[in-house]
Design an enzyme around this catalytic site. Structure first.
Site, PDB file in Angstrom:
ATOM      1  N   LYS A 112       0.885  -1.170   0.000  1.00  0.00           N
ATOM      2  CA  LYS A 112       0.000   0.000   0.000  1.00  0.00           C
ATOM      3  C   LYS A 112       0.920   1.215   0.000  1.00  0.00           C
ATOM      4  CE  LYS A 112      -3.136   2.818   2.627  1.00  0.00           C
ATOM      5  NZ  LYS A 112      -4.009   3.036   3.761  1.00  0.00           N
ATOM      6  N   ALA A 200      -9.631   5.670   3.144  1.00  0.00           N
ATOM      7  CA  ALA A 200      -9.433   6.821   4.026  1.00  0.00           C
ATOM      8  C   ALA A 200     -10.686   7.661   4.192  1.00  0.00           C
ATOM      9  CB  ALA A 200      -8.280   7.719   3.570  1.00  0.00           C
ATOM     10  N   GLY A 201     -11.010   7.939   5.417  1.00  0.00           N
ATOM     11  CA  GLY A 201     -12.099   8.843   5.762  1.00  0.00           C
ATOM     12  C   GLY A 201     -13.445   8.189   5.964  1.00  0.00           C
ATOM     13  N   ASN A 222      -9.808   1.707   8.612  1.00  0.00           N
ATOM     14  CA  ASN A 222      -9.185   1.276   9.872  1.00  0.00           C
ATOM     15  C   ASN A 222      -9.910   1.951  11.036  1.00  0.00           C
ATOM     16  OD1 ASN A 222      -5.711   0.805  10.971  1.00  0.00           O
ATOM     17  ND2 ASN A 222      -7.564   0.758  12.156  1.00  0.00           N
TER      18      ASN A 222
END
Lengths: 272, 74
Positions: A112, A200-201, A222
């Site tokens: 990643k 993300a987000g 996450n």
């Protein structure tokens, strides 16, 4: 549905799984290993999420104190495929070195790729990101590139040969969800030859569903799970959210209309 | 009188080690068993040293060594 056995023995996969480089995964939800209250909760949450691919960071071994061991052993024991990240890298040079170290340590060509411009927004440094992506693709890595939501940057990453392009929904850990779904839609329309993941987000389950309804191939998150009040419950929600969004996308939604369209027939109404 | 030593920076900390030390020996100095070091990788002067070369590569004066592993991350 045709099923094939998985590489790591964790689950059986449908034949139309998520393809990242040479790897195929049955789950379209990728989950991070950071920030859980404790390792037990992390493992329970990962199990509930149904994920097969878990991200990890690459950091110096603590030479002063070897008592504190990280999650690596337990993740490997549970049969997860690991996706190392280059978090904390600000230049292509740093990211390439970290990726090479990750490959040597973990024996995977998956990476990643994160190359950050500043530590407040954690937005990618596009120039360094493109440079690192090109080098790593040349070195045989399956590059999953964390990107901003600029269609041109994403197109360039796909053209370089990244295994996946992963535009953000909003800043890492912000939980703001998809702040610019129009850009994400443009990116999907511009790129049909490379897997796309929203990374993300993500804040809650409906964010993950929206990403899949846009036709994205998967979601990476996450904080939305690890920092939820009840991580295991949220992990299960995310599993269902990604599945629901994918099915809804495949189901083909009705168009949006300004005016009503009656769903009951006109004919045979009483008193007509 | 100590034998010739070299200054090597390991994970950001400079220290003196015996001249001619190999990567294997450096790991052992830090209580890491090279034969049981799954999940660990080593870079010397910004270049990855494959596990197969840990016994061969000797570290020179002012070398920079990074010993890394995978840890929690998103």
């Amino acid at each position: 549905m045709e099923k094939t056995s998985s590489q790591n023995g964790r689950t059986e996969q449908p034949a139309d799984g998520l393809q990242l480089g040479e790897h195929t995964f049955g789950s379209r939800l990728l989950v991070g290993s950071s920030g859980y209250p404790n390792p037990k909760v992390m493992l329970e949450a990962l199990e509930a999420s149904g994920t097969e691919l878990v991200t990890v960071a690459i950091r110096r071994v603590n030479l002063e104190d070897d008592s504190a061991s990280g999650p690596l052993q337990i993740l490997q024991d549970e049969g997860y495929q690991l996706l190392p990240n280059t978090a904390g890298c600000y230049t292509a040079k740093e990211a390439v070195l970290v990726a090479q170290l990750a490959r040597e340590a973990l024996g995977t060509d998956l990476i990643k790729l994160e190359v950050i411009g500043d530590d407040e927004t954690l937005m990618p440094d596009v120039e360094q990101l493109l440079k690192a992506a090109k080098q790593l693709v040349d070195y045989g890595f399956a590059v999953c590139a964390y990107a901003n939501d600029d269609p041109i940057t994403c197109r360039k990453l796909a053209d370089i040969g990244c295994a996946a392009v992963m535009p953000l929904a909003s800043p890492i850990g912000s939980g703001m969800g998809l702040v610019n779904p129009y850009n994400l839609r443009l990116i999907r329309e511009l790129i049909d030859d490379t897997p796309l993941l929203v990374d993300a987000g993500i804040g809650t389950a409906s964010d993950a569903t929206k990403a899949m309804e846009l036709g994205y191939d998967g979601v990476l998150l996450n904080t939305a799970i690890s920092n939820a009040e009840h991580p295991v419950k949220m992990a299960r929600a995310m599993k269902l959210a990604v599945e629901a969004g994918r099915l809804a996308h495949e189901g083909g939604r009705i168009p949006r209309r300004l005016y009503a369209q009656a769903s009951s027939p006109e004919e045979g109404r009483v008193g007509s | 009188m100590s034998s010739k030593q070299v200054m090597i920076t390991v994970n950001g900390t400079p220290k003196r080690y015996e001249s001619g030390i190999t990567v294997n020996e450096l790991l052992k100095e830090h209580d890491i068993d090279p034969d049981d070091a799954g999940g660990i990788a080593v870079a010397v002067d910004d270049e990855v040293v494959p596990r197969s070369k840990w016994g061969d590569i000797t570290l020179s004066e002012e070398a920079t060594v990074e010993i890394i592993t995978a840890t929690q991350g998103g």
